[in-house]
Motif scaffolding. Structure first.
Motif, PDB file in Angstrom:
ATOM      1  N   GLN A  68       1.179  -6.286   5.991  1.00 57.97           N
ATOM      2  CA  GLN A  68      -0.106  -6.651   5.364  1.00 57.97           C
ATOM      3  C   GLN A  68      -0.345  -5.596   4.402  1.00 57.97           C
ATOM      4  O   GLN A  68      -0.676  -5.742   3.196  1.00 57.97           O
ATOM      5  CB  GLN A  68      -1.340  -6.579   6.336  1.00 57.97           C
ATOM      6  N   ALA A  69       0.132  -4.463   4.533  1.00 58.33           N
ATOM      7  CA  ALA A  69      -0.212  -3.244   3.477  1.00 58.33           C
ATOM      8  C   ALA A  69       0.804  -3.654   2.545  1.00 58.33           C
ATOM      9  O   ALA A  69       0.462  -3.267   1.206  1.00 58.33           O
ATOM     10  CB  ALA A  69       0.303  -1.884   4.460  1.00 58.33           C
ATOM     11  N   ARG A  70       2.083  -3.876   2.832  1.00 56.25           N
ATOM     12  CA  ARG A  70       3.169  -4.109   1.782  1.00 56.25           C
ATOM     13  C   ARG A  70       2.492  -5.189   0.722  1.00 56.25           C
ATOM     14  O   ARG A  70       2.551  -5.235  -0.504  1.00 56.25           O
ATOM     15  CB  ARG A  70       4.329  -4.598   2.240  1.00 56.25           C
ATOM     16  N   ALA A  71       1.956  -6.394   1.493  1.00 55.17           N
ATOM     17  CA  ALA A  71       1.496  -7.559   0.587  1.00 55.17           C
ATOM     18  C   ALA A  71       0.156  -6.999  -0.393  1.00 55.17           C
ATOM     19  O   ALA A  71       0.014  -7.535  -1.368  1.00 55.17           O
ATOM     20  CB  ALA A  71       1.014  -8.459   1.455  1.00 55.17           C
ATOM     21  N   ARG A  72      -0.744  -6.166   0.268  1.00 56.04           N
ATOM     22  CA  ARG A  72      -1.729  -5.701  -0.242  1.00 56.04           C
ATOM     23  C   ARG A  72      -1.302  -4.742  -1.668  1.00 56.04           C
ATOM     24  O   ARG A  72      -1.722  -4.683  -2.592  1.00 56.04           O
ATOM     25  CB  ARG A  72      -2.604  -4.938   0.412  1.00 56.04           C
ATOM     26  N   ASN A  73      -0.369  -3.877  -1.412  1.00 59.25           N
ATOM     27  CA  ASN A  73       0.090  -3.198  -2.428  1.00 59.25           C
ATOM     28  C   ASN A  73       0.461  -3.896  -3.606  1.00 59.25           C
ATOM     29  O   ASN A  73       0.852  -3.690  -4.757  1.00 59.25           O
ATOM     30  CB  ASN A  73       1.187  -2.041  -1.915  1.00 59.25           C
ATOM     31  N   ALA A  74       1.664  -5.181  -3.127  1.00 58.67           N
ATOM     32  CA  ALA A  74       2.242  -5.795  -4.276  1.00 58.67           C
ATOM     33  C   ALA A  74       1.190  -6.465  -4.735  1.00 58.67           C
ATOM     34  O   ALA A  74       1.186  -6.542  -6.252  1.00 58.67           O
ATOM     35  CB  ALA A  74       3.227  -6.607  -3.237  1.00 58.67           C
ATOM     36  N   ALA A  75       0.237  -7.034  -4.238  1.00 52.53           N
ATOM     37  CA  ALA A  75      -0.916  -7.862  -4.944  1.00 52.53           C
ATOM     38  C   ALA A  75      -1.785  -6.660  -6.066  1.00 52.53           C
ATOM     39  O   ALA A  75      -1.977  -7.173  -6.994  1.00 52.53           O
ATOM     40  CB  ALA A  75      -2.087  -8.376  -3.987  1.00 52.53           C
ATOM     41  N   GLY A  76      -1.885  -5.339  -5.587  1.00 51.78           N
ATOM     42  CA  GLY A  76      -2.606  -4.533  -6.471  1.00 51.78           C
ATOM     43  C   GLY A  76      -1.580  -4.234  -7.617  1.00 51.78           C
ATOM     44  O   GLY A  76      -1.936  -3.930  -8.587  1.00 51.78           O
ATOM     45  N   ARG A  77      -0.181  -3.973  -7.420  1.00 50.93           N
ATOM     46  CA  ARG A  77       0.408  -3.712  -8.364  1.00 50.93           C
ATOM     47  C   ARG A  77       0.605  -5.107  -9.638  1.00 50.93           C
ATOM     48  O   ARG A  77       0.488  -4.909 -10.750  1.00 50.93           O
ATOM     49  CB  ARG A  77       1.847  -3.521  -8.048  1.00 50.93           C
TER      50      ARG A  77
END
Length: 59
Positions: free
Chosen positions: A32-41
């Motif tokens: 979930q954290a990786r997905a949030r970081n990717a969405a933020g980028r």
């Protein structure tokens, strides 16, 4: 009907199940954290100017 009573659980089985559940929870939270970081980028990249200049967010 007595099959459940005859087969006793192993002494460490509860701890093993809890450890497995903890590992699964940790893996899910990391995903979930990786997905949030990717969405933020992706969002940051959409806000960047088209000129190719750095926005300062890359540093």
């Amino acid at each position: 009907m007595n099959d459940r009573r005859d087969s006793k659980p192993k002494p460490g089985s509860r701890e093993e199940r809890l450890a497995q559940a903890l590992r699964a929870n940790l893996a899910r939270r990391k995903a979930q954290a990786r997905a949030r970081n990717a969405a933020g980028r992706d969002q940051d990249n959409e806000d960047a100017p088209e000129t190719g200049q750095a926005t300062g967010k890359d540093n």
